[in-house]
Scaffold this motif. Structure first.
Motif, PDB file in Angstrom:
ATOM      1  N   MET A   1       0.856  -1.169   0.000  1.00  0.00           N
ATOM      2  CA  MET A   1       0.000   0.000   0.000  1.00  0.00           C
ATOM      3  C   MET A   1       0.903   1.233   0.000  1.00  0.00           C
ATOM      4  O   MET A   1       1.810   1.318   0.821  1.00  0.00           O
ATOM      5  N   PRO A   2       0.668   2.156  -0.907  1.00  0.00           N
ATOM      6  CA  PRO A   2       1.468   3.378  -0.911  1.00  0.00           C
ATOM      7  C   PRO A   2       1.331   4.145   0.409  1.00  0.00           C
ATOM      8  O   PRO A   2       0.288   4.073   1.073  1.00  0.00           O
ATOM      9  N   VAL A   3       2.372   4.844   0.770  1.00  0.00           N
ATOM     10  CA  VAL A   3       2.388   5.568   2.048  1.00  0.00           C
ATOM     11  C   VAL A   3       1.215   6.543   2.144  1.00  0.00           C
ATOM     12  O   VAL A   3       0.551   6.633   3.186  1.00  0.00           O
ATOM     13  N   GLN A   4       0.942   7.265   1.066  1.00  0.00           N
ATOM     14  CA  GLN A   4      -0.137   8.250   1.088  1.00  0.00           C
ATOM     15  C   GLN A   4      -1.493   7.576   1.342  1.00  0.00           C
ATOM     16  O   GLN A   4      -2.317   8.088   2.098  1.00  0.00           O
ATOM     17  N   THR A   5      -1.720   6.421   0.754  1.00  0.00           N
ATOM     18  CA  THR A   5      -2.962   5.678   0.965  1.00  0.00           C
ATOM     19  C   THR A   5      -3.048   5.188   2.402  1.00  0.00           C
ATOM     20  O   THR A   5      -4.107   5.240   3.032  1.00  0.00           O
ATOM     21  N   ARG A   6      -1.924   4.714   2.933  1.00  0.00           N
ATOM     22  CA  ARG A   6      -1.874   4.223   4.319  1.00  0.00           C
ATOM     23  C   ARG A   6      -2.197   5.352   5.290  1.00  0.00           C
ATOM     24  O   ARG A   6      -2.973   5.173   6.227  1.00  0.00           O
ATOM     25  N   VAL A   7      -1.631   6.522   5.062  1.00  0.00           N
ATOM     26  CA  VAL A   7      -1.879   7.677   5.929  1.00  0.00           C
ATOM     27  C   VAL A   7      -3.355   8.084   5.858  1.00  0.00           C
ATOM     28  O   VAL A   7      -3.982   8.378   6.887  1.00  0.00           O
ATOM     29  N   ALA A   8      -3.933   8.074   4.661  1.00  0.00           N
ATOM     30  CA  ALA A   8      -5.346   8.424   4.499  1.00  0.00           C
ATOM     31  C   ALA A   8      -6.236   7.409   5.215  1.00  0.00           C
ATOM     32  O   ALA A   8      -7.229   7.779   5.850  1.00  0.00           O
ATOM     33  N   PHE A   9      -5.895   6.132   5.128  1.00  0.00           N
ATOM     34  CA  PHE A   9      -6.658   5.079   5.799  1.00  0.00           C
ATOM     35  C   PHE A   9      -6.635   5.296   7.309  1.00  0.00           C
ATOM     36  O   PHE A   9      -7.675   5.242   7.974  1.00  0.00           O
ATOM     37  N   LEU A  10      -5.447   5.544   7.857  1.00  0.00           N
ATOM     38  CA  LEU A  10      -5.321   5.759   9.297  1.00  0.00           C
ATOM     39  C   LEU A  10      -6.056   7.021   9.737  1.00  0.00           C
ATOM     40  O   LEU A  10      -6.674   7.041  10.806  1.00  0.00           O
ATOM     41  N   ALA A  11      -6.022   8.061   8.914  1.00  0.00           N
ATOM     42  CA  ALA A  11      -6.741   9.298   9.238  1.00  0.00           C
ATOM     43  C   ALA A  11      -8.251   9.061   9.235  1.00  0.00           C
ATOM     44  O   ALA A  11      -8.967   9.588  10.090  1.00  0.00           O
ATOM     45  N   GLU A  12      -8.719   8.265   8.286  1.00  0.00           N
ATOM     46  CA  GLU A  12     -10.156   7.963   8.236  1.00  0.00           C
ATOM     47  C   GLU A  12     -10.581   7.166   9.470  1.00  0.00           C
ATOM     48  O   GLU A  12     -11.632   7.416  10.054  1.00  0.00           O
ATOM     49  N   TYR A  13      -9.755   6.215   9.887  1.00  0.00           N
ATOM     50  CA  TYR A  13     -10.039   5.446  11.101  1.00  0.00           C
ATOM     51  C   TYR A  13     -10.063   6.365  12.326  1.00  0.00           C
ATOM     52  O   TYR A  13     -10.968   6.298  13.148  1.00  0.00           O
ATOM     53  N   ARG A  14      -9.061   7.233  12.427  1.00  0.00           N
ATOM     54  CA  ARG A  14      -8.986   8.169  13.558  1.00  0.00           C
ATOM     55  C   ARG A  14     -10.222   9.067  13.596  1.00  0.00           C
ATOM     56  O   ARG A  14     -10.793   9.315  14.652  1.00  0.00           O
ATOM     57  N   LYS A  15     -10.673   9.550  12.433  1.00  0.00           N
ATOM     58  CA  LYS A  15     -11.857  10.410  12.374  1.00  0.00           C
ATOM     59  C   LYS A  15     -13.109   9.640  12.776  1.00  0.00           C
ATOM     60  O   LYS A  15     -13.952  10.160  13.508  1.00  0.00           O
ATOM     61  N   ALA A  16     -13.221   8.396  12.331  1.00  0.00           N
ATOM     62  CA  ALA A  16     -14.386   7.592  12.699  1.00  0.00           C
ATOM     63  C   ALA A  16     -14.442   7.390  14.214  1.00  0.00           C
ATOM     64  O   ALA A  16     -15.519   7.486  14.811  1.00  0.00           O
ATOM     65  N   ARG A  17     -13.301   7.141  14.822  1.00  0.00           N
ATOM     66  CA  ARG A  17     -13.281   6.991  16.283  1.00  0.00           C
ATOM     67  C   ARG A  17     -13.614   8.307  16.974  1.00  0.00           C
ATOM     68  O   ARG A  17     -14.354   8.328  17.953  1.00  0.00           O
ATOM     69  N   TRP A  18     -13.072   9.407  16.463  1.00  0.00           N
ATOM     70  CA  TRP A  18     -13.324  10.719  17.055  1.00  0.00           C
ATOM     71  C   TRP A  18     -14.810  11.063  16.979  1.00  0.00           C
ATOM     72  O   TRP A  18     -15.389  11.594  17.927  1.00  0.00           O
ATOM     73  N   ASP A  19     -15.434  10.756  15.835  1.00  0.00           N
ATOM     74  CA  ASP A  19     -16.859  11.034  15.632  1.00  0.00           C
ATOM     75  C   ASP A  19     -17.756   9.996  16.304  1.00  0.00           C
ATOM     76  O   ASP A  19     -18.981  10.097  16.227  1.00  0.00           O
ATOM     77  N   GLU A  20     -17.146   9.006  16.949  1.00  0.00           N
ATOM     78  CA  GLU A  20     -17.857   7.898  17.586  1.00  0.00           C
ATOM     79  C   GLU A  20     -18.721   7.129  16.594  1.00  0.00           C
ATOM     80  O   GLU A  20     -19.786   6.617  16.931  1.00  0.00           O
ATOM     81  N   ASP A  21     -18.232   7.037  15.362  1.00  0.00           N
ATOM     82  CA  ASP A  21     -18.874   6.237  14.320  1.00  0.00           C
ATOM     83  C   ASP A  21     -18.231   4.854  14.368  1.00  0.00           C
ATOM     84  O   ASP A  21     -17.384   4.506  13.554  1.00  0.00           O
ATOM     85  N   PHE A  22     -18.647   4.072  15.353  1.00  0.00           N
ATOM     86  CA  PHE A  22     -17.997   2.798  15.614  1.00  0.00           C
ATOM     87  C   PHE A  22     -18.279   1.760  14.525  1.00  0.00           C
ATOM     88  O   PHE A  22     -17.472   0.860  14.319  1.00  0.00           O
ATOM     89  N   ASP A  23     -19.401   1.895  13.828  1.00  0.00           N
ATOM     90  CA  ASP A  23     -19.655   0.991  12.705  1.00  0.00           C
ATOM     91  C   ASP A  23     -18.599   1.183  11.622  1.00  0.00           C
ATOM     92  O   ASP A  23     -18.051   0.216  11.087  1.00  0.00           O
TER      93      ASP A  23
END
Length: 58
Positions: A1-23
């Motif tokens: 996985m390219p680094v930029q894609t990996r960073v975007a994936f981790l950011a999306e996960y972090r945002k989902a947790r922050w927004d309490e979108d656990f699904d």
């Protein structure tokens, strides 16, 4: 996985947790496990997700 894609994936996960979108966070965790199973030669994406919840020790 390219680094930029990996960073975007981790950011999306972090945002989902922050927004309490656990699904969405769970969907991303399953996607990380699938990615790790399909690409065993790459660094573990799931390990990075777990690392986000591990307190740092000074």
């Amino acid at each position: 996985m390219p680094v930029q894609t990996r960073v975007a994936f981790l950011a999306e996960y972090r945002k989902a947790r922050w927004d309490e979108d656990f699904d969405r966070a769970l969907e991303l965790a399953f996607a990380a496990m699938d990615h790790d199973a399909d690409h065993p030669d790459e660094p573990s994406l799931m390990a990075e997700l777990r690392g986000m919840h591990t307190p740092a020790v000074a």
